[in-house]
Design an enzyme around this catalytic site. Structure first.
Site, mmCIF file in Angstrom:
data_model
loop_
_atom_site.group_PDB
_atom_site.id
_atom_site.type_symbol
_atom_site.label_atom_id
_atom_site.label_comp_id
_atom_site.label_asym_id
_atom_site.label_seq_id
_atom_site.Cartn_x
_atom_site.Cartn_y
_atom_site.Cartn_z
ATOM 1 N N CYS A 1 7.452 -12.987 13.502
ATOM 2 C CA CYS A 1 6.607 -12.083 12.722
ATOM 3 C C CYS A 1 5.803 -11.265 13.716
ATOM 4 C CB CYS A 1 5.679 -12.929 11.849
ATOM 5 S SG CYS A 1 4.442 -11.991 10.939
ATOM 6 N N CYS B 1 8.659 -4.881 12.276
ATOM 7 C CA CYS B 1 8.265 -5.916 11.317
ATOM 8 C C CYS B 1 9.573 -6.567 10.902
ATOM 9 C CB CYS B 1 7.578 -5.300 10.104
ATOM 10 S SG CYS B 1 7.379 -6.462 8.714
HETATM 11 N N1 DGL Z 1 7.261 -10.101 8.814
HETATM 12 C C1 DGL Z 1 6.007 -9.739 9.341
HETATM 13 C C2 DGL Z 1 6.112 -8.879 10.594
HETATM 14 O O1 DGL Z 1 7.069 -8.986 11.313
HETATM 15 C C3 DGL Z 1 4.904 -9.257 8.465
HETATM 16 C C4 DGL Z 1 5.037 -9.170 7.017
HETATM 17 C C5 DGL Z 1 3.702 -9.276 6.292
HETATM 18 O O2 DGL Z 1 2.985 -8.289 6.165
HETATM 19 O O3 DGL Z 1 3.439 -10.389 5.867
HETATM 20 O O4 DGL Z 1 5.230 -8.149 10.895
#
Ligand code: DGL
Length: 259
Positions: A70, A180
């Site tokens: 993430c 993301c």
């Molecule tokens: N999947 C996450 C990222 O790579 C963030 C998603 C969220 O906002 O929860 O930033």
């Protein structure tokens, strides 16, 4: 070795999906913080406390390494987690360097969540690469909600992306950096909207290569399906309905992998 992958939600599956392909001899735990997704529009303090709780859980599971799959959690919490825990911790980095190395002198549209885009980490990276005039940043936070609903190519998704991409003259751009992990699900919809020359780059290969080096793992073509235990915010996912939901994301990622 058991390796944990952690994300606010199902975005981290795109990183796990890559790992399952090139590290088929390992065992994996996937932790989606489904109680608290999305992270990207919340405060940094809030996200830090979510990540802290997830790490507490994961470090009790006898894992050899944790991948923070993430970008948002990496931006906020990877440094404090490394200070607190001694096991290898691997974060995400938006693939800006890869984009500029592959396509020098062309601009890059870096997409991410609001937290990531406002965070110091990404601006330090751009400064280090001396790339300010080649990088445009765009928050696409709504894609996280769409992804969690398994809404990947509806009219609403398309409308949202068309509006977000409208300000740019893509003739000067080489690529979109997916900063993301939830954004990998939308490559086909983005492709439909953007000019044909635009490429998509993510940090998944870089993260898994770094993990393999750090934890001394061997790439291979061994067993086809390495075992994965799934957790939603610390609760083991066992229902066939939920496992089918996760399977559906993985099959979509099979398709997106080819774009
Ligand atoms: N999947 C996450 C990222 O790579 C963030 C998603 C969220 O906002 O929860 O930033």
């Amino acid at each position: 070795m058991k390796i944990a992958f952690f994300d606010s939600g199902i975005g981290g599956l795109s990183v796990l999906h890559h790992a399952m392909k090139i590290l088929p001899n390992e065992e994996f735990i996937f932790f989606a913080d489904e109680d608290n997704v999305p992270y990207g529009v919340k405060s940094r303090e809030q996200v830090l406390s979510y990540v802290d709780a997830a790490f507490k859980f994961l470090t009790a599971q006898n894992v050899g390494a944790i991948v923070v799959a993430c970008n948002t959690a990496t931006s906020v919490a990877v440094r404090p987690m490394r200070e607190k825990y001694s096991l290898p911790i691997v974060g995400m980095e938006p693939a800006i360097k890869v984009a500029l190395d592959l396509y020098p002198k062309k601009k890059v549209l870096v997409t991410a969540t609001e937290i990531t885009i406002r965070g110091e980490k990404i601006h330090n990276l751009i400064d280090r690469l001396n790339a300010k005039k080649f990088v445009e940043l765009r928050a696409l936070s709504k894609l996280v909600e769409f992804a969690e609903r398994q809404e990947f190519n509806s009219a609403d998704v398309e409308k949202y992306l068309r509006e977000e991409f409208a300000p740019y003259d893509f003739e000067n751009f080489s690529s979109v950096v997916l900063g993301c992990t939830h954004f990998n699900y939308f490559k086909d919809t983005m492709k439909k909207i953007l000019p044909a020359h635009m490429k998509f780059l993510d940090g998944n290969a870089g993260t898994i290569n770094y993990l393999a080096r750090l934890a001394n793992l061997k790439f291979g073509e061994g067993k086809k399906n390495p075992p994965v235990e799934y957790f939603y915010s610390g609760r083991r996912v066992t229902s066939s309905e939920e496992l089918a939901r996760l399977e559906k994301y993985l099959r979509r990622l099979d398709e997106m992998y080819l774009i």
